[in-house]
Design a protein around this motif. Structure first.
Motif, PDB file in Angstrom:
ATOM      1  N   GLU A   1      41.293  41.363  45.285  1.00  0.00           N
ATOM      2  CA  GLU A   1      40.837  42.357  43.995  1.00  0.00           C
ATOM      3  C   GLU A   1      42.335  43.092  43.594  1.00  0.00           C
ATOM      4  OE1 GLU A   1      36.255  43.135  43.856  1.00  0.00           O
ATOM      5  OE2 GLU A   1      37.441  44.521  45.015  1.00  0.00           O
TER       6      GLU A   1
ATOM      7  N   ASN B   1      39.773  38.462  40.064  1.00  0.00           N
ATOM      8  CA  ASN B   1      38.582  39.237  39.327  1.00  0.00           C
ATOM      9  C   ASN B   1      37.511  39.038  40.175  1.00  0.00           C
ATOM     10  OD1 ASN B   1      37.548  37.030  37.909  1.00  0.00           O
ATOM     11  ND2 ASN B   1      39.139  37.053  36.311  1.00  0.00           N
ATOM     12  N   LYS B   2      36.470  39.655  39.486  1.00  0.00           N
ATOM     13  CA  LYS B   2      35.112  39.513  40.494  1.00  0.00           C
ATOM     14  C   LYS B   2      34.257  38.420  40.198  1.00  0.00           C
ATOM     15  CE  LYS B   2      34.124  44.732  40.539  1.00  0.00           C
ATOM     16  NZ  LYS B   2      34.339  44.680  42.183  1.00  0.00           N
ATOM     17  N   GLN B   3      34.562  37.727  38.921  1.00  0.00           N
ATOM     18  CA  GLN B   3      33.945  36.632  38.679  1.00  0.00           C
ATOM     19  C   GLN B   3      34.349  35.399  39.455  1.00  0.00           C
ATOM     20  OE1 GLN B   3      34.148  35.373  34.534  1.00  0.00           O
ATOM     21  NE2 GLN B   3      33.308  33.478  34.834  1.00  0.00           N
TER      22      GLN B   3
ATOM     23  N   GLN C   1      33.065  35.705  42.765  1.00  0.00           N
ATOM     24  CA  GLN C   1      31.628  35.468  43.002  1.00  0.00           C
ATOM     25  C   GLN C   1      31.835  33.638  42.994  1.00  0.00           C
ATOM     26  OE1 GLN C   1      28.382  36.820  42.326  1.00  0.00           O
ATOM     27  NE2 GLN C   1      29.690  38.607  43.245  1.00  0.00           N
TER      28      GLN C   1
END
Length: 291
Positions: free
Chosen positions: A269, A274-276, A279
């Motif tokens: 991060e 990014n978080k997407q 995921q």
């Protein structure tokens, strides 16, 4: 089957015994209570699935895995196959690729060693550092036969991040579905061009020795993953730690399985991933391949 609601570690060992080959009892990972503690910690962090790539003659123990799953609730997917030269059973050298495929298919359809567990992937099958032996090639050819009959994915082992291209070329020459292939151990040396070539063939790649800084520093792993994400490849990357030793467990002084979530993900991060994208690497990509 994958539990799609949780994260997945794509390349792990919950029970493995390479102690006789390596002459080191640390390589016999079998401490049930400590491993259960580690799994409890992962579940608390949202990791619900473990892809367990210990196969024949590596100390695979499906009954041990059954007991871990019952105790902790972790979802473990087990493998069929043969590892690399030096870790093969003697009988393998006399087997044809057809016979190898038949054994893999049996463990996928009927189950492993009298347990209730059926193999859900073919792996980890590998090549030696910098070359393929003829028996390793035979295992790959048998694996493709098994993949084509069962539809199950293939997970490979690169010794020190070598031979990935040759693995893909061999699999393709045998008719494998490369979108159902994941290449392991892509993160043990500087090799981004090598990784980009593999990604462009349509397969997945694994950064699966996270925390093994004595081989290659995590800062470099982070930099490579960040660059690949910038280039649009986050949908083909998966993450894991490849825990293989007692000393890797937190209670024994190691980093423990939770290091990936607690330490490595924040590093990603901070680098701009990014978080997407995270995921994708930990959830949607494994669900798509192994589901």
């Amino acid at each position: 089957m994958i539990d799609p609601s949780g994260y997945t570690y794509c390349h792990e060992h919950l029970h493995i015994d390479l102690s006789s080959q390596k002459n080191d009892t640390d390589c016999h990972l079998n401490q049930f209570d400590l491993i259960c503690e580690e799994m409890d910690g992962l579940i608390a962090r949202g990791v619900f699935n473990i892809i367990e790539v210990t196969n024949s003659f590596m100390g695979r123990n499906p009954h041990f895995i059954e007991d871990i799953s019952k105790r902790t609730g972790v979802n473990v997917m087990m493998s069929t196959g043969f590892y690399i030269e030096g870790f093969f059973p003697a009988r393998l050298y006399k087997m044809s690729e057809h016979e190898i495929a038949k054994e893999m298919i049996s463990e996928i359809i009927e189950g492993i060693d009298g347990s209730s567990i059926k193999a859900e992937l073919i792996g980890e099958i590998g090549s030696s550092e910098g070359f393929f032996t003829e028996t390793e090639k035979k295992v790959f050819k048998g694996a493709v036969r098994a993949q084509l009959e069962t539809g199950r994915p293939i997970s490979t082992h690169q010794s020190m991040s070598t031979m990935g291209r040759e693995q893909i070329e061999l699999l393709r020459s045998c008719g494998a579905d490369l979108e159902r292939v994941t290449v392991g151990h892509c993160d043990l040396k500087e090799n981004i061009d090598h990784i980009l070539w593999m990604l462009d063939q349509g397969c997945y790649v694994q950064f699966d020795t996270i925390g093994k800084n004595s081989y290659y520093p995590d800062e470099n792993r982070v930099a490579t993953i960040s660059e690949l994400c910038k280039r649009g490849y986050s949908d083909q990357i998966m993450l894991s730690m490849d825990v293989t030793r007692r000393s890797h467990l937190k209670a024994n002084g190691g980093l423990g399985f939770s290091y990936l979530i607690d330490n490595f993900v924040p590093m990603l991060e901070k680098s701009g991933v990014n978080k997407q994208q995270i995921q994708s690497m930990l959830k949607s990509n494994p669900a798509r391949l192994f589901g």
